[in-house]
Design an enzyme around this catalytic site. Structure first.
Site, PDB file in Angstrom:
ATOM      1  N   LYS A 100       0.833  -1.214   0.000  1.00  0.00           N
ATOM      2  CA  LYS A 100       0.000   0.000   0.000  1.00  0.00           C
ATOM      3  C   LYS A 100       0.861   1.255   0.000  1.00  0.00           C
ATOM      4  O   LYS A 100       0.627   2.180  -0.768  1.00  0.00           O
ATOM      5  CB  LYS A 100      -0.901   0.006   1.243  1.00  0.00           C
ATOM      6  CG  LYS A 100      -1.519   1.364   1.553  1.00  0.00           C
ATOM      7  CD  LYS A 100      -2.369   1.344   2.794  1.00  0.00           C
ATOM      8  CE  LYS A 100      -1.644   1.562   4.094  1.00  0.00           C
ATOM      9  NZ  LYS A 100      -1.334   2.964   4.449  1.00  0.00           N
ATOM     10  N   ASN A 101       1.887   1.262   0.869  1.00  0.00           N
ATOM     11  CA  ASN A 101       2.658   2.494   1.026  1.00  0.00           C
ATOM     12  C   ASN A 101       3.660   2.720  -0.099  1.00  0.00           C
ATOM     13  O   ASN A 101       4.260   3.786  -0.195  1.00  0.00           O
ATOM     14  CB  ASN A 101       3.326   2.534   2.408  1.00  0.00           C
ATOM     15  CG  ASN A 101       2.290   2.744   3.502  1.00  0.00           C
ATOM     16  OD1 ASN A 101       1.150   3.090   3.210  1.00  0.00           O
ATOM     17  ND2 ASN A 101       2.669   2.515   4.743  1.00  0.00           N
ATOM     18  N   CYS A 138      -4.417  12.985  12.788  1.00  0.00           N
ATOM     19  CA  CYS A 138      -5.242  11.777  12.827  1.00  0.00           C
ATOM     20  C   CYS A 138      -4.988  11.086  14.161  1.00  0.00           C
ATOM     21  O   CYS A 138      -4.185  11.574  14.956  1.00  0.00           O
ATOM     22  CB  CYS A 138      -4.944  10.865  11.643  1.00  0.00           C
ATOM     23  SG  CYS A 138      -3.341  10.106  11.730  1.00  0.00           S
ATOM     24  N   ARG A 159       1.021  14.693  13.191  1.00  0.00           N
ATOM     25  CA  ARG A 159       1.485  14.485  11.824  1.00  0.00           C
ATOM     26  C   ARG A 159       1.624  15.775  10.987  1.00  0.00           C
ATOM     27  O   ARG A 159       0.866  16.000  10.042  1.00  0.00           O
ATOM     28  CB  ARG A 159       0.601  13.446  11.124  1.00  0.00           C
ATOM     29  CG  ARG A 159       0.580  12.128  11.875  1.00  0.00           C
ATOM     30  CD  ARG A 159      -0.169  11.050  11.155  1.00  0.00           C
ATOM     31  NE  ARG A 159       0.616  10.442  10.105  1.00  0.00           N
ATOM     32  CZ  ARG A 159       0.151   9.505   9.276  1.00  0.00           C
ATOM     33  NH1 ARG A 159      -1.086   9.094   9.391  1.00  0.00           N
ATOM     34  NH2 ARG A 159       0.924   8.983   8.353  1.00  0.00           N
ATOM     35  N   ASP A 219       4.560   0.590  12.154  1.00  0.00           N
ATOM     36  CA  ASP A 219       3.347  -0.033  11.598  1.00  0.00           C
ATOM     37  C   ASP A 219       3.163  -1.480  12.061  1.00  0.00           C
ATOM     38  O   ASP A 219       2.160  -2.112  11.717  1.00  0.00           O
ATOM     39  CB  ASP A 219       3.366   0.041  10.066  1.00  0.00           C
ATOM     40  CG  ASP A 219       3.171   1.460   9.558  1.00  0.00           C
ATOM     41  OD1 ASP A 219       2.708   2.308  10.345  1.00  0.00           O
ATOM     42  OD2 ASP A 219       3.492   1.725   8.388  1.00  0.00           O
ATOM     43  N   ARG A 250      -8.728  -0.149   4.679  1.00  0.00           N
ATOM     44  CA  ARG A 250      -7.796   0.853   4.125  1.00  0.00           C
ATOM     45  C   ARG A 250      -6.471   0.218   3.743  1.00  0.00           C
ATOM     46  O   ARG A 250      -5.771   0.728   2.875  1.00  0.00           O
ATOM     47  CB  ARG A 250      -7.508   1.938   5.176  1.00  0.00           C
ATOM     48  CG  ARG A 250      -8.684   2.778   5.525  1.00  0.00           C
ATOM     49  CD  ARG A 250      -8.258   3.918   6.374  1.00  0.00           C
ATOM     50  NE  ARG A 250      -7.247   4.729   5.663  1.00  0.00           N
ATOM     51  CZ  ARG A 250      -6.754   5.862   6.108  1.00  0.00           C
ATOM     52  NH1 ARG A 250      -7.172   6.328   7.252  1.00  0.00           N
ATOM     53  NH2 ARG A 250      -5.854   6.519   5.415  1.00  0.00           N
TER      54      ARG A 250
HETATM   55  N1  EPU Z   1       7.006  14.334  10.625  1.00  0.00           N
HETATM   56  C1  EPU Z   1       7.307  15.645  10.907  1.00  0.00           C
HETATM   57  N2  EPU Z   1       7.219  16.552   9.885  1.00  0.00           N
HETATM   58  C2  EPU Z   1       6.868  16.198   8.616  1.00  0.00           C
HETATM   59  C3  EPU Z   1       6.575  14.857   8.340  1.00  0.00           C
HETATM   60  C4  EPU Z   1       6.650  13.944   9.377  1.00  0.00           C
HETATM   61  O1  EPU Z   1       7.644  15.987  12.039  1.00  0.00           O
HETATM   62  O2  EPU Z   1       6.806  17.069   7.764  1.00  0.00           O
HETATM   63  C5  EPU Z   1       7.081  13.333  11.701  1.00  0.00           C
HETATM   64  C6  EPU Z   1       5.785  12.563  11.902  1.00  0.00           C
HETATM   65  O3  EPU Z   1       4.865  13.265  12.707  1.00  0.00           O
HETATM   66  C7  EPU Z   1       6.291  11.287  12.524  1.00  0.00           C
HETATM   67  C8  EPU Z   1       7.625  11.080  11.830  1.00  0.00           C
HETATM   68  O4  EPU Z   1       8.015  12.360  11.309  1.00  0.00           O
HETATM   69  O5  EPU Z   1       6.537  11.498  13.902  1.00  0.00           O
HETATM   70  C9  EPU Z   1       7.606  10.085  10.693  1.00  0.00           C
HETATM   71  O6  EPU Z   1       6.501  10.337   9.839  1.00  0.00           O
HETATM   72  P1  EPU Z   1       6.556  10.091   8.281  1.00  0.00           P
HETATM   73  O7  EPU Z   1       6.496  11.395   7.571  1.00  0.00           O
HETATM   74  O8  EPU Z   1       7.678   9.177   7.956  1.00  0.00           O
HETATM   75  O9  EPU Z   1       5.167   9.346   8.040  1.00  0.00           O
HETATM   76  P2  EPU Z   1       4.350   9.424   6.709  1.00  0.00           P
HETATM   77  O10 EPU Z   1       5.284   9.512   5.581  1.00  0.00           O
HETATM   78  O11 EPU Z   1       3.261  10.440   6.809  1.00  0.00           O
HETATM   79  C10 EPU Z   1       4.338   6.861   6.212  1.00  0.00           C
HETATM   80  C11 EPU Z   1       3.324   5.764   6.115  1.00  0.00           C
HETATM   81  C12 EPU Z   1       2.778   5.444   7.499  1.00  0.00           C
HETATM   82  C13 EPU Z   1       3.938   5.030   8.397  1.00  0.00           C
HETATM   83  C14 EPU Z   1       4.997   6.142   8.423  1.00  0.00           C
HETATM   84  C15 EPU Z   1       6.222   5.778   9.210  1.00  0.00           C
HETATM   85  C16 EPU Z   1       2.377   6.091   3.914  1.00  0.00           C
HETATM   86  C17 EPU Z   1       1.187   6.428   3.088  1.00  0.00           C
HETATM   87  N3  EPU Z   1       2.229   6.186   5.234  1.00  0.00           N
HETATM   88  O12 EPU Z   1       3.645   7.996   6.727  1.00  0.00           O
HETATM   89  O13 EPU Z   1       1.896   4.341   7.335  1.00  0.00           O
HETATM   90  O14 EPU Z   1       3.484   4.790   9.707  1.00  0.00           O
HETATM   91  O15 EPU Z   1       5.405   6.456   7.073  1.00  0.00           O
HETATM   92  O16 EPU Z   1       6.818   4.635   8.697  1.00  0.00           O
HETATM   93  O17 EPU Z   1       3.405   5.727   3.398  1.00  0.00           O
HETATM   94  C18 EPU Z   1       0.127   2.906   7.862  1.00  0.00           C
HETATM   95  O18 EPU Z   1       0.356   2.312   6.796  1.00  0.00           O
HETATM   96  O19 EPU Z   1      -0.656   2.453   8.733  1.00  0.00           O
HETATM   97  C19 EPU Z   1       0.782   4.179   8.128  1.00  0.00           C
HETATM   98  C20 EPU Z   1       0.367   5.050   9.044  1.00  0.00           C
END
Ligand code: EPU
Length: 421
Positions: free
Chosen positions: A22-23, A116, A121, A308, A400
């Site tokens: 998915k990701n 969320c 986030r 995850d 999802r």
């Molecule tokens: N963060 C910041 N600033 C940003 C972006 C992120 O501080 O601009 C923080 C977040 O709040 C978090 C950390 O950095 O504490 C890591 O977040 P990341 O940005 O890596 O998460 P994401 O890219 O929004 C993806 C996956 C998530 C998974 C995370 C971490 C997708 C669509 N989503 O989210 O997947 O938990 O990476 O590996 O790729 C799931 O599949 O259930 C899911 C939540």
């Protein structure tokens, strides 16, 4: 609305096949916006999230055909630069259309996704990276507006307080493919899904090096072309089945179309506990000792223990005698499942950013509420391991991220069914 009803305690055996990631699929679908030529993406799981991304691409002006896990994304005229709140607010992954829209059109207006249940986030790292490529960014009525005639390569640092960011790295990498000159991203996310996205972009003609590691270099090109690409299998789905087999003490579940290469932190934690996880030609086998040891974990960005899989691992430790400490360094508030697991007889308390798990002998079926995708997967594992019947309300969270979960588990002999609320 539907609920999932599980009769726990049954012996499970057989093969379960892991779907595409998915990701990986979500940013790769967004990357198709970087070209006017057709893109064919294979092994895409049919999930609520990938359907939402398909819908977003359609509202932006692409024609999207989704058949038998193959997506065909074709242009049917000019692409719009506006990603509406209605769709972006339902799925954070859709924020990664920002980089491709900006790079391709010179302007993007994308709704801020909002928080969320797993935490606040923020998107500051996405914006820092995009601004570092020379875009002018304003925020208006909940929308990010980014403008730049042509982005310019730069040396960027994308580490944040919680480490690297998967989708910020994806957004900036996609934007940089069409920028003028060379972009280097330091503290880039190393997740296999980022590597997969880079390989997809390379198949479109992008010049990228270092993907899969913490420093990615992108040399901008003028144009990207269409491609056919097969995405990797879902390591989190595979890890969920590994933990399901371990927590339900079933040694006869074979996980197909999966690899342990991307799951070494999980394999290591399980090994310390007394569970042997092996692989042979795309199949994973799980064998448990009778008495397991408690193992504490801390989640980190890849290759650390994945956030995850934190909730699913907690279910296993809730059934192992002794005390375990679970700390989530990626999402420190991702603990909503604790209260639901305690309703099933688990003994878990939260202390600051730690969950302290005191292993119980058994879990018992109970009505519980799903709060997010991975918490829901944890409740399914708990329900299968428990004595009695568990009802999981708000099960749409599972749809999802897990393709056909109930039918895959039924094929293993699980008594699991959907019922109308
Ligand atoms: N963060 C910041 N600033 C940003 C972006 C992120 O501080 O601009 C923080 C977040 O709040 C978090 C950390 O950095 O504490 C890591 O977040 P990341 O940005 O890596 O998460 P994401 O890219 O929004 C993806 C996956 C998530 C998974 C995370 C971490 C997708 C669509 N989503 O989210 O997947 O938990 O990476 O590996 O790729 C799931 O599949 O259930 C899911 C939540």
């Amino acid at each position: 609305m539907e609920k999932l009803v599980i009769e726990g305690g049954r012996r499970l055996k057989g093969e379960v096949e892991v779907s595409g990631s998915k990701n990986s699929a979500l940013p790769i679908m967004a990357a198709a916006l970087l070209t006017d030529e057709p893109c064919v993406i294979e092994n895409v799981p049919k999930l609520r999230d990938t359907l939402t991304m398909a819908k977003l691409l359609r509202t932006l002006g692409k024609a999207v055909d989704f058949e038998n896990n193959t997506l065909k994304i074709v242009s049917r005229g000019p692409v719009s630069h506006v990603a509406e709140y209605k769709l972006v607010s339902t799925m954070r992954g859709s924020f990664c259309v920002l980089g491709p829209l900006l790079a391709k059109l010179g302007i993007a207006k994308v709704s801020l996704p909002g928080g969320c249940v797993i935490g606040v986030r923020p998107v500051d790292l996405h914006l820092k990276g995009i601004a570092g490529l020379g875009a002018r960014i304003t925020i208006d009525a909940g929308y990010i507006i980014a403008k730049s005639k042509r982005l310019k390569g730069n040396h960027l640092y994308l580490g944040g307080v919680f480490g690297s960011s998967v989708l910020a790295t994806a957004n900036v990498m996609m934007a940089a493919t069409l920028a003028q000159g060379v972009t280097t991203i330091d503290s880039a996310a190393c997740e296999p899904e980022v590597e997969d996205l880079a390989n997809f972009l390379i198949s479109m003609g992008a010049k990228i090096k270092g993907h899969g590691g913490p420093q990615i270099t992108i040399t901008g090109v003028k144009k990207l072309h269409g491609t056919t690409y097969r995405i990797i299998s879902d390591r989190i789905e595979a890890g969920t089945y590994v933990l399901l087999a371990a927590a339900t003490k079933n040694n006869n579940i074979v996980i197909k179309n999966a690899s342990l290469t991307h799951l070494m932190a999980l394999v290591d934690a399980l090994q310390q506990s007394g569970i042997r996880v092996t692989q042979d030609q795309g199949k994973i086998y799980v064998k448990s000792n009778q008495t397991l040891k408690p193992v504490s974990i801390t989640t980190h960005p890849y290759p650390g223990f994945p956030t995850d899989l934190q909730a699913q691992f907690m279910v296993l430790m809730a059934l192992v005698p002794g005390v375990t400490v679970i700390n989530d360094k990626v999402y420190p508030d991702r603990f909503i499942h604790i209260a639901e697991l305690n309703r099933m007889g688990a003994n878990i308390r939260r202390e600051g950013t730690n969950a302290i798990v005191q292993g119980a002998k058994h879990l018992f079926g109970a009505p519980v509420m799903a709060s997010d995708l991975r918490a829901s997967a944890a409740l399914v594992i708990a329900g299968l391991a428990a004595k009695g019947t568990t009802e999981i309300h708000r099960m749409y969270h599972l749809d999802r991220g897990y393709e056909d979960l109930d039918s895959k588990l039924q094929a293993l002999g699980a008594r699991i069914r959907r019922e109308k609320e």
